[in-house]
Design an enzyme around this catalytic site. Structure first.
Site, PDB file in Angstrom:
ATOM      1  N   GLU A 130      17.242 -42.961 -14.863  1.00 45.08           N
ATOM      2  CA  GLU A 130      16.357 -42.971 -13.703  1.00 45.08           C
ATOM      3  C   GLU A 130      15.463 -44.191 -13.863  1.00 45.08           C
ATOM      4  O   GLU A 130      14.658 -44.251 -14.789  1.00 45.08           O
ATOM      5  CB  GLU A 130      15.481 -41.712 -13.690  1.00 45.08           C
ATOM      6  CG  GLU A 130      15.826 -40.687 -12.667  1.00 45.08           C
ATOM      7  CD  GLU A 130      14.843 -39.528 -12.731  1.00 45.08           C
ATOM      8  OE1 GLU A 130      13.630 -39.762 -12.857  1.00 45.08           O
ATOM      9  OE2 GLU A 130      15.308 -38.381 -12.668  1.00 45.08           O
ATOM     10  N   ASP A 159       2.263 -39.168 -10.548  1.00 45.69           N
ATOM     11  CA  ASP A 159       2.495 -39.501 -11.949  1.00 45.69           C
ATOM     12  C   ASP A 159       1.238 -39.288 -12.778  1.00 45.69           C
ATOM     13  O   ASP A 159       0.120 -39.534 -12.322  1.00 45.69           O
ATOM     14  CB  ASP A 159       2.952 -40.955 -12.087  1.00 45.69           C
ATOM     15  CG  ASP A 159       4.355 -41.162 -11.550  1.00 45.69           C
ATOM     16  OD1 ASP A 159       5.221 -40.335 -11.889  1.00 45.69           O
ATOM     17  OD2 ASP A 159       4.581 -42.117 -10.801  1.00 45.69           O
TER      18      ASP A 159
END
Length: 267
Positions: free
Chosen positions: A49, A60
């Site tokens: 990824e 995040d």
């Protein structure tokens, strides 16, 4: 079938979960970022990824947000991310790009999809895009033969899960905990139930991410998921190891790869 689909099928034939490794592109710069991704493959990661660094990474945690900032300061651009994808895909890697939706819209959805396909990518993971708001992406991914990996979470209703998986292709990304990304001391107790809920509505592989950072956690998640997704642990490894990052990443990836291959205890 995309390269990611082939990798998942191969892992299933081997009777194990796939190991998915995340790192931002261009972290800490373009060339070292490519070397770090290659190190994950060398250590036993099945699917990459590749994160597209973004200036407002709201989903995040601090480790990945800091890495995105480093990458942007080093000159990360969409073109550099696509070059990174092309470099690792040329080695035979199965790879997807993980990206917030705004950079894709700014680049042009069909143009971006065409570029990902041309670079050898299998598709996109789109954490902040809902499938019922993704008409342009659905069309572009169909046009260019790309996987569409949407996210579900423990808070998702059954109706939302059913809708989301109907539009997924490749695999379903199950975010096993609420909140932002980051390594947890233990894998989420909500994850097995979430995977079971997803499987009521689809036969697609289910990958579990958010919180996995050790071989023990990888082994635990591999008992009920089709793919174990590791991100923050690899990013932290790069920060901690500095110039020795490729060797450290290979070792961590090898430990996690051994974890997903560990047979559950019996008796």
């Amino acid at each position: 079938m995309t390269a990611v689909g082939e990798a998942l099928r191969r892992c299933r034939a081997e009777g194990r979960a796939a190991l998915v490794g995340y790192l931002p592109a261009c972290f800490p710069d373009v060339e070292r970022g490519i070397a770090n991704l290659q190190a994950l493959l060398d250590g036993g990661v099945d699917i990459l990824e590749i994160g597209l660094p973004y200036s407002d990474p709201v989903l995040d945690g601090p480790v990945i947000a800091r890495a995105a900032d480093v990458a942007l300061r080093a000159g990360s651009t969409t073109a550099a991310v696509l070059r990174t994808l092309e470099a690792v895909a040329a080695s035979g890697a199965a790879a997807v790009i993980m990206t917030y939706w705004n950079p894709v819209e700014q680049y042009g959805v069909d143009r971006f999809a065409a570029a990902v396909a041309a670079a050898g990518g299998s598709g996109l993971v789109t954490p902040d895009l809902l499938p019922d708001e993704a008409e342009a992406w659905l069309a572009a991914s169909d046009a260019h033969g790309l996987d569409r990996i949407f996210l579900v979470a423990p808070s998702s209703t059954d109706e939302r899960i059913a809708l989301t998986v109907r539009f997924c292709r490749g695999f379903v990304y199950a975010a096993s905990v609420m909140g932002v990304t980051g390594v947890r001391e233990r894998a989420s107790v909500q994850a097995p139930e979430l995977v079971a809920r997803v499987r009521r509505y689809t036969s697609l592989p289910v990958g579990v991410g958010l919180g996995v950072g050790t071989a023990e956690q990888a082994a635990e998640v591999a008992q009920y998921a089709d793919a174990v997704i590791v991100g923050s642990a690899f990013v932290r490894c790069v920060f901690d190891a500095g110039d020795d990052a490729p060797a450290a990443l290979r070792k961590l990836a090898a430990d996690l790869a051994a974890g997903v291959r560990r047979m559950p205890a019996t008796g």
